[in-house]
Design a protein around this motif. Sequence first.
Motif, mmCIF file in Angstrom:
data_model
loop_
_atom_site.group_PDB
_atom_site.id
_atom_site.type_symbol
_atom_site.label_atom_id
_atom_site.label_comp_id
_atom_site.label_asym_id
_atom_site.label_seq_id
_atom_site.Cartn_x
_atom_site.Cartn_y
_atom_site.Cartn_z
ATOM 1 N N LEU A 1 56.789 -14.877 -17.549
ATOM 2 C CA LEU A 1 58.034 -14.492 -18.209
ATOM 3 C C LEU A 1 57.676 -13.865 -19.553
ATOM 4 C CD1 LEU A 1 60.494 -17.525 -17.792
ATOM 5 C CD2 LEU A 1 60.782 -15.236 -16.811
ATOM 6 N N ARG A 2 58.532 -12.982 -20.016
ATOM 7 C CA ARG A 2 58.363 -12.444 -21.366
ATOM 8 C C ARG A 2 59.624 -12.732 -22.162
ATOM 9 N NH1 ARG A 2 57.475 -6.327 -23.718
ATOM 10 N NH2 ARG A 2 59.708 -6.158 -23.202
ATOM 11 N N LEU A 3 59.454 -13.459 -23.240
ATOM 12 C CA LEU A 3 60.557 -13.749 -24.142
ATOM 13 C C LEU A 3 60.579 -12.721 -25.264
ATOM 14 C CD1 LEU A 3 60.219 -17.632 -24.518
ATOM 15 C CD2 LEU A 3 61.398 -16.312 -22.737
ATOM 16 N N SER A 4 61.780 -12.428 -25.733
ATOM 17 C CA SER A 4 61.959 -11.516 -26.863
ATOM 18 C C SER A 4 62.706 -12.227 -27.972
ATOM 19 C CB SER A 4 62.737 -10.269 -26.447
ATOM 20 O OG SER A 4 62.056 -9.548 -25.451
ATOM 21 N N CYS A 5 62.377 -11.892 -29.200
ATOM 22 C CA CYS A 5 63.075 -12.402 -30.374
ATOM 23 C C CYS A 5 63.442 -11.194 -31.227
ATOM 24 C CB CYS A 5 62.188 -13.356 -31.154
ATOM 25 S SG CYS A 5 62.882 -13.897 -32.733
ATOM 26 N N ALA A 6 64.727 -10.861 -31.237
ATOM 27 C CA ALA A 6 65.204 -9.709 -31.992
ATOM 28 C C ALA A 6 65.765 -10.164 -33.325
ATOM 29 C CB ALA A 6 66.267 -8.968 -31.193
ATOM 30 N N ALA A 7 65.277 -9.558 -34.391
ATOM 31 C CA ALA A 7 65.723 -9.907 -35.738
ATOM 32 C C ALA A 7 66.673 -8.845 -36.268
ATOM 33 C CB ALA A 7 64.523 -10.039 -36.664
ATOM 34 N N SER A 8 67.655 -9.291 -37.037
ATOM 35 C CA SER A 8 68.581 -8.366 -37.703
ATOM 36 C C SER A 8 68.895 -8.915 -39.081
ATOM 37 C CB SER A 8 69.849 -8.183 -36.877
ATOM 38 O OG SER A 8 70.524 -9.413 -36.712
ATOM 39 N N GLY A 9 69.551 -8.084 -39.873
ATOM 40 C CA GLY A 9 69.862 -8.481 -41.240
ATOM 41 C C GLY A 9 68.740 -8.054 -42.176
ATOM 42 N N ARG A 10 68.348 -8.911 -43.071
ATOM 43 C CA ARG A 10 67.323 -8.599 -44.071
ATOM 44 C C ARG A 10 65.922 -8.769 -43.486
ATOM 45 N NH1 ARG A 10 69.115 -11.704 -49.471
ATOM 46 N NH2 ARG A 10 67.343 -10.521 -50.281
ATOM 47 N N THR A 11 65.622 -7.975 -42.499
ATOM 48 C CA THR A 11 64.354 -8.133 -41.789
ATOM 49 C C THR A 11 63.143 -7.817 -42.664
ATOM 50 O OG1 THR A 11 64.547 -5.888 -40.920
ATOM 51 C CG2 THR A 11 65.391 -7.677 -39.538
ATOM 52 N N TYR A 12 63.346 -7.045 -43.711
ATOM 53 C CA TYR A 12 62.241 -6.724 -44.620
ATOM 54 C C TYR A 12 61.726 -7.969 -45.353
ATOM 55 C CZ TYR A 12 66.033 -6.980 -48.015
ATOM 56 O OH TYR A 12 67.097 -7.399 -48.750
ATOM 57 N N SER A 13 62.551 -9.023 -45.341
ATOM 58 C CA SER A 13 62.194 -10.239 -46.080
ATOM 59 C C SER A 13 61.339 -11.213 -45.275
ATOM 60 C CB SER A 13 63.460 -10.953 -46.559
ATOM 61 O OG SER A 13 64.189 -11.468 -45.462
ATOM 62 N N ILE A 14 61.121 -10.931 -44.002
ATOM 63 C CA ILE A 14 60.347 -11.854 -43.179
ATOM 64 C C ILE A 14 59.008 -11.239 -42.802
ATOM 65 C CG2 ILE A 14 62.327 -13.104 -42.278
ATOM 66 C CD1 ILE A 14 62.057 -11.475 -39.692
ATOM 67 N N ASP A 15 57.980 -12.057 -42.748
ATOM 68 C CA ASP A 15 56.660 -11.588 -42.339
ATOM 69 C C ASP A 15 56.151 -12.349 -41.121
ATOM 70 O OD1 ASP A 15 53.417 -11.146 -44.006
ATOM 71 O OD2 ASP A 15 54.318 -10.177 -42.263
ATOM 72 N N VAL A 16 56.257 -13.660 -41.136
ATOM 73 C CA VAL A 16 55.740 -14.445 -40.020
ATOM 74 C C VAL A 16 56.883 -14.842 -39.091
ATOM 75 C CG1 VAL A 16 54.623 -16.600 -39.368
ATOM 76 C CG2 VAL A 16 53.763 -15.282 -41.309
ATOM 77 N N VAL A 17 56.681 -14.622 -37.812
ATOM 78 C CA VAL A 17 57.615 -15.058 -36.773
ATOM 79 C C VAL A 17 56.867 -15.989 -35.833
ATOM 80 C CG1 VAL A 17 59.084 -14.356 -34.850
ATOM 81 C CG2 VAL A 17 58.989 -12.960 -36.941
ATOM 82 N N GLY A 18 57.471 -17.103 -35.557
ATOM 83 C CA GLY A 18 56.837 -18.079 -34.688
ATOM 84 C C GLY A 18 57.719 -18.437 -33.507
ATOM 85 N N TRP A 19 57.071 -18.984 -32.489
ATOM 86 C CA TRP A 19 57.785 -19.544 -31.342
ATOM 87 C C TRP A 19 57.514 -21.047 -31.293
ATOM 88 C CZ3 TRP A 19 61.230 -17.130 -28.249
ATOM 89 C CH2 TRP A 19 61.244 -15.738 -28.236
ATOM 90 N N PHE A 20 58.570 -21.787 -31.070
ATOM 91 C CA PHE A 20 58.488 -23.230 -30.871
ATOM 92 C C PHE A 20 59.190 -23.552 -29.551
ATOM 93 C CE2 PHE A 20 57.103 -25.013 -34.998
ATOM 94 C CZ PHE A 20 57.109 -23.855 -35.761
#
Length: 124
Positions: A18-37
């Motif tokens: 399976l392939r999961l996706s995580c789409a970010a919106s809003g102030r995306t410039y403020s985030i650097d690390v994205v994790g999965w739990f």
Amino acid sequence: QVQLVESGGGLVQAGGSLRLSCAASGRTYSIDVVGWFRQAPGKEREFVAAIRRSVGSTNYADSVKGRFTISRDNAKNTVYLQMNSLLPEDTAVYYCAATGGSRLGNTEAQYEYWGQGTQVTVSS
């Protein structure tokens, strides 16, 4: 604020992918690390993988190394979790999380933003 939306969960047989996706919106410039739990029924939420969007560095839990791959498409503000050779014990709700920090954290407290989760069920 940053909003995160997961997709791609579902039911798959053991050994499948399976392939999961995580789409970010809003102030995306403020985030650097994205994790999965992930959180299985009756268990605590546990770290799966993380990626630093700016440089592409990654970190994985031992239980998924060699089977799962985290990647990102910054143009789409999306992070992916490719899950191969799935096992019944991978069954859980999978959450993506994001932080403005640069550490590839493996604890929940290190992340400020969370999605609602997507269910992954692996049948034996």
